[in-house]
Scaffold this motif. Sequence first.
Motif, mmCIF file in Angstrom:
data_model
loop_
_atom_site.group_PDB
_atom_site.id
_atom_site.type_symbol
_atom_site.label_atom_id
_atom_site.label_comp_id
_atom_site.label_asym_id
_atom_site.label_seq_id
_atom_site.Cartn_x
_atom_site.Cartn_y
_atom_site.Cartn_z
ATOM 1 N N TYR B 339 0.656 -1.164 0.211
ATOM 2 C CA TYR B 339 -0.029 -0.164 -0.020
ATOM 3 C C TYR B 339 0.909 1.224 -0.031
ATOM 4 C CZ TYR B 339 0.213 -1.170 5.107
ATOM 5 O OH TYR B 339 0.599 -1.456 6.333
ATOM 6 N N VAL B 340 1.981 1.133 0.624
ATOM 7 C CA VAL B 340 3.089 2.293 0.496
ATOM 8 C C VAL B 340 3.337 2.866 -1.116
ATOM 9 C CG1 VAL B 340 5.478 3.344 0.878
ATOM 10 C CG2 VAL B 340 4.289 2.180 2.833
ATOM 11 N N ASP B 341 3.356 1.697 -1.690
ATOM 12 C CA ASP B 341 3.920 2.038 -3.306
ATOM 13 C C ASP B 341 2.525 2.282 -3.892
ATOM 14 O OD1 ASP B 341 6.226 0.787 -2.440
ATOM 15 O OD2 ASP B 341 5.493 -1.110 -2.873
ATOM 16 N N PHE B 342 1.324 1.589 -3.665
ATOM 17 C CA PHE B 342 0.267 1.815 -4.315
ATOM 18 C C PHE B 342 -0.390 3.356 -4.070
ATOM 19 C CE2 PHE B 342 -4.571 1.606 -4.872
ATOM 20 C CZ PHE B 342 -4.525 1.402 -6.146
ATOM 21 N N GLN B 343 0.174 3.906 -2.710
ATOM 22 C CA GLN B 343 -0.269 5.471 -2.290
ATOM 23 C C GLN B 343 0.390 6.315 -3.417
ATOM 24 O OE1 GLN B 343 -2.376 6.300 0.157
ATOM 25 N NE2 GLN B 343 -1.963 8.388 -0.860
ATOM 26 N N GLY B 344 1.824 5.893 -3.627
ATOM 27 C CA GLY B 344 2.401 6.845 -4.501
ATOM 28 C C GLY B 344 1.738 6.830 -6.001
ATOM 29 N N GLU B 345 1.394 5.493 -6.258
ATOM 30 C CA GLU B 345 0.741 5.686 -7.772
ATOM 31 C C GLU B 345 -0.567 6.239 -7.617
ATOM 32 O OE1 GLU B 345 1.688 3.615 -10.743
ATOM 33 O OE2 GLU B 345 3.749 3.768 -9.197
ATOM 34 N N LEU B 346 -1.354 6.199 -6.524
ATOM 35 C CA LEU B 346 -2.587 6.873 -6.380
ATOM 36 C C LEU B 346 -2.500 8.525 -6.497
ATOM 37 C CD1 LEU B 346 -4.603 5.151 -3.283
ATOM 38 C CD2 LEU B 346 -5.364 5.758 -5.541
ATOM 39 N N HIS C 228 14.161 19.809 -14.485
ATOM 40 C CA HIS C 228 12.953 19.090 -13.878
ATOM 41 C C HIS C 228 13.531 18.488 -12.675
ATOM 42 C CE1 HIS C 228 9.777 19.312 -16.660
ATOM 43 N NE2 HIS C 228 10.669 19.436 -17.545
ATOM 44 N N PRO C 229 13.910 19.202 -11.453
ATOM 45 C CA PRO C 229 14.597 18.795 -10.462
ATOM 46 C C PRO C 229 13.712 17.617 -9.749
ATOM 47 C CG PRO C 229 13.799 20.882 -9.973
ATOM 48 C CD PRO C 229 13.409 20.574 -11.367
ATOM 49 N N PHE C 230 14.379 16.610 -8.953
ATOM 50 C CA PHE C 230 13.793 15.745 -8.318
ATOM 51 C C PHE C 230 12.693 16.248 -6.909
ATOM 52 C CE2 PHE C 230 13.586 13.044 -4.321
ATOM 53 C CZ PHE C 230 13.097 11.827 -4.969
ATOM 54 N N GLU C 231 11.495 15.813 -6.781
ATOM 55 C CA GLU C 231 10.601 16.185 -5.757
ATOM 56 C C GLU C 231 9.947 14.979 -5.189
ATOM 57 O OE1 GLU C 231 7.670 18.066 -8.236
ATOM 58 O OE2 GLU C 231 8.722 20.139 -7.804
ATOM 59 N N ILE C 232 9.782 15.187 -3.931
ATOM 60 C CA ILE C 232 8.989 14.287 -3.258
ATOM 61 C C ILE C 232 7.719 14.379 -3.098
ATOM 62 C CG2 ILE C 232 11.185 13.695 -1.853
ATOM 63 C CD1 ILE C 232 9.772 15.015 0.667
ATOM 64 N N GLN C 233 6.795 13.283 -2.726
ATOM 65 C CA GLN C 233 5.611 13.230 -2.461
ATOM 66 C C GLN C 233 5.115 14.404 -1.219
ATOM 67 O OE1 GLN C 233 6.703 10.081 -2.515
ATOM 68 N NE2 GLN C 233 5.680 8.909 -3.823
ATOM 69 N N THR C 234 3.844 15.038 -1.434
ATOM 70 C CA THR C 234 3.336 15.830 -0.415
ATOM 71 C C THR C 234 1.896 15.756 -0.245
ATOM 72 O OG1 THR C 234 3.172 17.545 -2.105
ATOM 73 C CG2 THR C 234 4.966 17.737 -0.813
ATOM 74 N N TRP C 235 1.419 15.802 0.793
ATOM 75 C CA TRP C 235 -0.080 15.589 0.933
ATOM 76 C C TRP C 235 -0.623 17.093 1.465
ATOM 77 C CZ3 TRP C 235 3.186 12.112 1.570
ATOM 78 C CH2 TRP C 235 2.955 10.624 0.847
ATOM 79 N N LEU C 249 2.028 9.295 4.318
ATOM 80 C CA LEU C 249 0.907 8.868 4.742
ATOM 81 C C LEU C 249 0.191 7.892 3.870
ATOM 82 C CD1 LEU C 249 -0.801 12.597 5.405
ATOM 83 C CD2 LEU C 249 0.385 11.128 7.151
ATOM 84 N N ASP C 250 -0.515 6.819 4.802
ATOM 85 C CA ASP C 250 -1.360 5.846 3.661
ATOM 86 C C ASP C 250 -2.766 6.138 3.872
ATOM 87 O OD1 ASP C 250 0.773 3.814 3.734
ATOM 88 O OD2 ASP C 250 0.441 3.176 5.657
ATOM 89 N N GLU C 251 -3.272 5.886 2.759
ATOM 90 C CA GLU C 251 -4.919 6.456 2.563
ATOM 91 C C GLU C 251 -5.564 5.331 3.174
ATOM 92 O OE1 GLU C 251 -5.313 8.074 -1.240
ATOM 93 O OE2 GLU C 251 -7.436 7.580 -1.516
ATOM 94 N N ILE C 252 -6.389 5.388 3.874
ATOM 95 C CA ILE C 252 -7.455 4.620 4.300
ATOM 96 C C ILE C 252 -8.970 4.748 4.131
ATOM 97 C CG2 ILE C 252 -8.199 3.131 6.480
ATOM 98 C CD1 ILE C 252 -5.234 3.128 6.838
ATOM 99 N N ILE C 253 -9.715 3.839 3.209
ATOM 100 C CA ILE C 253 -11.020 3.913 2.993
ATOM 101 C C ILE C 253 -11.724 3.625 4.353
ATOM 102 C CG2 ILE C 253 -12.753 3.520 1.269
ATOM 103 C CD1 ILE C 253 -10.255 4.244 -0.196
#
Lengths: 190, 362, 278
Positions: B339-346, C228-235, C249-253
């Motif tokens: 899910y960590v990788d899937f989160q990235g894809e999402l 196109h510099p490297f960027e990390i994910q943000t929320w 962060l993990d997304e929980i339904i």
Amino acid sequence: MEYIGYQDQTHSSQNMFRTILKATSFPGSIFTVPENLETDNVLYSSTANIIFTLFDIDTKIFIDSEKISKIQNFITFNTNANCIEKSNHCDFAIIQNKEFNIENFNLGSDEYPDNSSTIIIEVEDLINGEELIIEGPGIEKTKSISPTNLPKNFQSQWQNNNFIFPRGVDLILTCKDDFFCLPRTSKVLK
Amino acid sequence: MYVAVKGGEKAIKSSLKLLEKKRKETGTKSIEINQIKEQLSFAVDRVINEGSLYDKDLSALAIKQSQGDLVEAIFLLRAYRTTLERYAYSTAIDTSKIIIKRRISASFKDIPGGQILGPTFDYSHRLLDFSLMREDEINSYENINNQEPKNKEFPSVIDYLNNENLLEQEINNLNDNPFDVTRDPMKFPASRDQWMQILARGDEGFLLGLSYSAIRGFGSKGTHPFVGEIKYGIVDIFISPDELGFEICIGEIEISECQMIDQFEGNKNTPPQFTRGYGLTFGYNERKSMAISIVDRALKSEGYGEEIKFPIQDQEFVLYHADNVEAQGFVTHLKLPHYVDFQGELNLIRKLRNEILQGKKL
Amino acid sequence: MKTGFNFAYLDEATKRMIRRKILKAICIPGYQCPFGGREMPLAYGWGTGGIQVTASIIGKQDILKVIDQGADDTTNAVSIKNFFKRVCNIMITDRTAEASLIQTRHRIPETTLNKDQIIVYQVPQPEPLRKLEPKEKETRKLHAYKEYALMHVKLYEEISQFGSVIKTWAYPVETNNRYITDPTPIPKFDNPKMNNMEALQLFGAGREKRIYAIPPYTKVKSLDFDDHPFEIQTWDECCSICGSTKSYLDEIIINNEGKKNFICSDTDFCKSNLEKNK
């Protein structure tokens, strides 16, 4: 000959391996071996610890020393490793003579640079020789090392070793119970 | 508030109990190891091959423990094998000195020493035998007046073709230090000792499918290979310890061997000649030894300078994917949480869609 | 405790072989060192490389932490911990700061690691170029001659098609200005943590039989381009448990209408953060 190795092979060699692992990770930092091993003045205790931790029937060893036959007996008897005469085929070398040439050892290939020699050099002293400043992976900024008994042209030999990266040899310098590592990534600054 | 269900510890414990329950639920009599060894001998033989360990008792145990899942049994045997120390390498077995149980050639009508059919399903009609549904005793069987073959030596039949140089010479330079796939990672281009070991441990289904593809048309030149000889029997195993200086027999093993004859149209330097494919397995595993012999021949393509066109000729394709312990592990690892990788894809797909929908880019 | 197996399962000869390879791997940062991987009692693809590396270095004095997806209590992490409890009888912890040895799948802990710690990554595919070139014979040459045009072209194509590099996990890095290295399927969010990390980073690929390493204080650069510099994910959201805005962060339904919540993937970090904020 009597086996003089570890009483508890599993845990002592694990402990020593972790010391070598740390020394390889932090080049130039001096570490003390966890157990003192008595070898009848054939080898330093630190060298013996490395032998008992890393050598076995699957390793080829080259020896350059006045005491070659004693060392050879010691290694074969205690570890079953194969002592060989061609330095450029060895996995490990043990050197007690001051003059040596890195190019005579196994430098690995571009595809398989790991297939290369690790040279264990017994020196008289790890801290009172000529100072060299090194940098590279495992060193936060720079590190000062001062071993004695290295060949006069060591700096240029080592520069060449850096130059042929990823090929090259890796060094472990030992003295009594102490040792430090000099992997091929450590560069000597002028 | 909803929190993701993790609680791995508890779940694992219950899962293992449920698995055990599956085996014991209805309280049937426990199967004895000997019963598996003798009455499911083909399963036992498959597991010793792909498990890479000649121990029929442990193979039977693994089959029992895995509840008949043979890939799982093979895995159990392999994992156990890891803990065993290697004492010595045997010398090469001599398959001409064999206590023969079966030996046939499809290329010659009659052969010195004779054709010996032995035990085989080949001419059984595949009709379910309902009498086995209620078989109480199995210790009575019709004693066949089986004539022991007079010969004690069965040299390879196809070597008769050697007299005319019609057949490629089997390379006879036995390497003192054969490659050992159980201890060293594969290297490419692969040597024949390396690929023969991988094939011997390889998944029977994979090798069967590959060999089928070759003779159906996805193989070199599409001609039809001929079975030169198939043998099933018992051979001695020798070791030659340095300190002794001579060979000593340490036991015997059952083997199945297949010599396949294939064609080669020749090139500038070599006139046309028959070529060989060779297959060897532990135990009675004739089908697999045949499959191996076809794959072996195909893997030699590069050496013959033949064009590499089909999967079966491609060393990396065949050798990297033949091992079912590796294959089943990697395929089933997809069950693990990602899910960590899937989160990235999402995140990415939302961002890309937003950008497009808002006309920011493209 | 009697287990019937050697300490850490592997026999001493196998441990020595792996140990020698680990040392060479450290000497050639980012280089994939082939090793004689053995079958382990856990399935390939489920961490056998990491387990073999851990088994070769672990000692009685170690305190082990195992995480999968950042969490200590996911089934595979629990299963690996149980294995080491069984064959080593060592101390286990959830606390990143307490651990001397951390085995991980798909994450680097949020808590900064120090020089007395070792992190062991489980690696499914050690070869960053494999998807671009299926043959080992070829990729080995590409690494040998530092011939990485293939990878740069691939990234460039992504940028021209999508406006940015679309790799969100297993984002390739360059180690010590030399080898392109697969950081394992960690989210690219974690890539910057690898750069100049104080802890030794070891990588074990069991099925592919490769070990590689990144020594402490080693430059690890995520591949990118000047424009196109490297960027990390943000929320936009924060963790709904501890309120962190800095962690992955993990997304929980949470219901059938698809309503979602976000929580820290690093369970230890989340717990510590919650305690701190109380």
